[in-house]
Design an enzyme around this catalytic site. Structure first.
Site, PDB file in Angstrom:
ATOM      1  N   GLY A   1       0.826  -1.209   0.000  1.00 30.44           N
ATOM      2  CA  GLY A   1       0.000   0.000   0.000  1.00 30.44           C
ATOM      3  C   GLY A   1       0.852   1.248   0.000  1.00 30.44           C
ATOM      4  O   GLY A   1       0.527   2.249  -0.662  1.00 30.44           O
ATOM      5  N   ARG A   2       1.944   1.210   0.736  1.00 32.05           N
ATOM      6  CA  ARG A   2       2.817   2.380   0.827  1.00 32.05           C
ATOM      7  C   ARG A   2       3.354   2.784  -0.538  1.00 32.05           C
ATOM      8  O   ARG A   2       3.537   3.967  -0.814  1.00 32.05           O
ATOM      9  CB  ARG A   2       3.965   2.092   1.803  1.00 32.05           C
ATOM     10  CG  ARG A   2       3.468   2.139   3.227  1.00 32.05           C
ATOM     11  CD  ARG A   2       4.418   1.581   4.261  1.00 32.05           C
ATOM     12  NE  ARG A   2       3.750   1.634   5.565  1.00 32.05           N
ATOM     13  CZ  ARG A   2       4.074   0.906   6.614  1.00 32.05           C
ATOM     14  NH1 ARG A   2       5.084   0.064   6.544  1.00 32.05           N
ATOM     15  NH2 ARG A   2       3.405   1.033   7.742  1.00 32.05           N
TER      16      ARG A   2
ATOM     17  N   TYR B   1      -0.572   9.154   6.027  1.00 30.08           N
ATOM     18  CA  TYR B   1      -1.285   7.863   6.029  1.00 30.08           C
ATOM     19  C   TYR B   1      -0.459   6.690   5.489  1.00 30.08           C
ATOM     20  O   TYR B   1       0.588   6.880   4.920  1.00 30.08           O
ATOM     21  CB  TYR B   1      -2.673   7.944   5.419  1.00 30.08           C
ATOM     22  CG  TYR B   1      -2.896   8.331   3.973  1.00 30.08           C
ATOM     23  CD1 TYR B   1      -1.893   8.435   3.042  1.00 30.08           C
ATOM     24  CD2 TYR B   1      -4.205   8.586   3.547  1.00 30.08           C
ATOM     25  CE1 TYR B   1      -2.174   8.779   1.726  1.00 30.08           C
ATOM     26  CE2 TYR B   1      -4.499   8.929   2.236  1.00 30.08           C
ATOM     27  CZ  TYR B   1      -3.477   9.026   1.339  1.00 30.08           C
ATOM     28  OH  TYR B   1      -3.758   9.354   0.060  1.00 30.08           O
ATOM     29  N   GLU B   2      -0.988   5.507   5.749  1.00 28.99           N
ATOM     30  CA  GLU B   2      -0.285   4.237   5.486  1.00 28.99           C
ATOM     31  C   GLU B   2       1.103   4.234   6.135  1.00 28.99           C
ATOM     32  O   GLU B   2       2.066   3.708   5.582  1.00 28.99           O
ATOM     33  CB  GLU B   2      -0.281   3.923   3.989  1.00 28.99           C
ATOM     34  CG  GLU B   2      -1.719   3.751   3.521  1.00 28.99           C
ATOM     35  CD  GLU B   2      -1.911   2.962   2.259  1.00 28.99           C
ATOM     36  OE1 GLU B   2      -1.087   2.088   1.976  1.00 28.99           O
ATOM     37  OE2 GLU B   2      -2.916   3.211   1.581  1.00 28.99           O
ATOM     38  N   GLY B   3       1.143   4.817   7.334  1.00 30.13           N
ATOM     39  CA  GLY B   3       2.387   4.919   8.091  1.00 30.13           C
ATOM     40  C   GLY B   3       2.989   6.299   7.930  1.00 30.13           C
ATOM     41  O   GLY B   3       3.266   6.730   6.809  1.00 30.13           O
TER      42      GLY B   3
END
Ligand code: COS
Length: 374
Positions: free
Chosen positions: A237-238, A357-359
Site C-alpha cells: 500500500g505504501r 497515512y499508510e504509516g
C-alpha cells in the site's frame, strides 16, 4: 538494468492520462470543494479495467502488474489525488490481501467483483487509540458457533461508506485476525465522516462493529496471523501512496512550469529569473528520484523479491517530495497560488496526507532503520 517502460506500461499510462484529463480533471476542484465522491468516475475506471490492474483475468483483473497499477495511480493523482487514493486503497489495501491470503472461494466471491469494479474495497486497521502502534488495537473478535462477533470501531477509513467490502483486523483469543466484512453484515455501520484538509473527494469515515456477525469462513488467512497480514498489506500500500505523491508533485510542477513561462514581471517571464528556474529544476529532479524509487519498489513486488524496505523508502521520499514541490509551486504562483483560481493550493493540501497515512514518515524511518540492521 533496463529503465525503459514496456509497450504495455506506456499504453496504460497513455490511456489513464487521457482518461484523467478528459473525465477526472474537469470536476476535480468542484468535487474537492463539495467533498463529493463521484461513483460515475469509478464506474468508468472499471470499464477501462483500472479497478483490477494487477489481478489475473480469472479474478476479474486485466493481468498486468504492480508497476502498471502505480502508473495508473500516479496519472490519476496528477489531476486528482482523491481519485488516485480511491484506486490505491481499493487495489492495494483490499484487493491485495484477498489475492494473497484468500481462499479460492474468497477470491471468486470478493476479489472478482472488486477487480471488475462492481464492488469497492477498503481496509480497517487504525483505531482512535492505535495509529502508529497498530498492534495496540482494542476491537475484539469473539467466536460464537459458526461466527465471529466483532466489537469496536476503526477510524480514518479511506473509501468508508462507499465500499462494499472491508478488510478488518480485530483481536481474537488466538491473536490479531483479519476478516472480510461485507457492508450488509448485521452489526456493521458507518460512523463519522471526516472533514479533511485535502483529498476531500475521497470519503474517510469511521466504521463501527456492534456485535457484528462475521461468518468464520470470512477469516482471511490464518486465525491469529492478522498483524502480519496487516503489515504485509501496508508494504504494498505504501508504494501506491508513493505513486500518488509522485502524481501530485508532477501535477504541481506541470502547473508551475506553465505559469512561470506565461507570467511576466519586470518585463519578462518569471522563468527567466534564476530564482524561479532553479526552483523548477530542483522540483523536477526530486520528482524523478521519487518516481524511480517508486517504480523500483513496484518492479521488486512484481518480480516476487522483497519490497518492504523499498516501498517504505519510496513513500518517505515521494511524500516529502510532494510536500516540498507543491509548497514551491504555490510560491511560484505567489498570491495567485494561495487562491482557488489555480490547482496548486489543492495539490499542496492533498500532498500533506502522503506524509501521514499508510504509516507516517516517522514510521517509514522506523521500518527502514530496522531493515538496515537485519
Ligand atoms: N511483513 C511481515 N511481518 C511483519 C512485518 C512486515 N512488513 N512487519 C512486522 N512483521 C511481523 C514481525 O516480524 C513480528 O513477527 P514475530 O512476532 O513473529 O517476530 C510481528 O509482525 C510484530 O512486529 P513488530 O515487533 O515489528 O511490531 P511492532 O508492534 O513493533 O510494530 C510497526 C511495528 C511500528 C512497524 C507497525 O506497528 C506499523 O507499521 N505501524 C504503522 C501502522 C500504519 O502504517 N498505519 C496506517 C494505517 S493505514 S491509514
Amino acid at each position: 538494468m533496463n529503465f525503459t517502460l514496456s509497450e504495455e506500461h506506456n499504453m496504460i499510462r497513455k490511456m489513464v492520462r487521457d482518461f484523467a484529463k478528459n473525465e477526472v480533471a474537469p470536476t476535480a476542484a468542484e468535487r474537492d470543494e463539495k467533498e463529493r465522491f463521484d461513483m460515475e468516475i469509478f464506474r468508468k475506471m472499471a470499464e477501462l479495467g483500472l479497478t483490477g490492474i494487477p489481478w489475473p483475468e480469472k479474478y476479474g483483473g486485466i493481468g498486468s502488474d504492480y508497476l502498471a497499477y502505480c502508473i495508473a495511480v500516479e496519472e490519476l493523482s496528477r489531476v486528482c489525488a482523491s481519485t488516485g487514493v480511491t484506486l490505491s486503497a481499493h487495489t492495494s489495501l483490499a484487493g491485495w490481501p484477498i489475492y494473497t491470503f484468500g481462499t479460492e472461494e474468497q477470491k471468486i466471491r470478493y476479489l472478482k467483483p472488486m477487480a471488475q469494479g462492481e464492488k469497492i474495497g477498503a481496509y480497517g486497521l487504525t483505531e482512535s487509540g492505535s495509529g502508529s502502534d497498530a498492534g495496540g488495537m482494542k476491537t475484539t473478535a469473539r467466536r460464537s458457533g459458526e461466527n465471529f462477533i466483532l466489537n469496536g470501531s476503526k477510524i480514518f477509513i479511506t473509501n468508508g461508506g462507499i465500499a462494499d467490502i472491508y478488510i478488518v483486523f480485530a483481536a481474537a483469543e488466538e491473536g490479531i485476525t483479519s476478516f472480510i466484512v461485507e457492508k450488509e453484515f448485521t452489526g456493521f455501520s458507518i460512523g463519522k465522516k471526516e472533514q479533511k484538509m485535502g483529498i476531500r473527494s475521497s470519503p474517510t469515515t469511521e466504521i463501527i462493529f456492534d456485535n457484528c456477525h462475521v461468518p468464520a469462513e470470512n477469516v482471511l488467512g490464518e486465525i491469529g496471523s492478522g498483524f502480519k497480514i496487516a503489515m504485509m498489506t501496508l508494504d504494498g500500500g505504501r508504494n501506491g501512496i508513493a505513486a500518488q505523491a509522485v502524481g501530485i508533485a508532477q501535477g504541481a510542477l506541470d502547473a508551475a512550469l506553465l505559469y512561470a513561462q506565461e507570467r511576466k514581471q519586470f518585463g519578462k517571464p518569471i522563468m527567466a529569473n534564476q530564482g524561479i528556474s532553479f526552483k523548477l529544476a530542483d522540483m523536477a529532479t526530486s520528482i524523478e528520484a521519487a518516481r524511480l524509487l517508486t517504480y523500483q519498489a513496484a518492479w521488486l513486488e512484481t518480480e516476487g523479491k522483497p519490497y518492504g524496505k523499498a516501498s517504505a523508502m519510496s513513500k518517505l521520499m515521494a511524500g516529502d517530495t510532494a510536500m516540498n514541490v507543491t509548497t514551491e509551486a504555490v510560491q511560484i504562483f505567489g498570491g495567485y497560488g494561495y487562491t482557488k483560481d489555480y490547482p496548486v493550493e489543492r495539490f499542496m493540501r492533498d500532498a500533506k496526507i502522503t506524509q501521514i497515512y499508510e504509516g507516517t514518515q516517522e514510521i517509514q524511518r522506523l521500518v527502514i532503520s530496522r531493515m538496515l540492521t537485519k
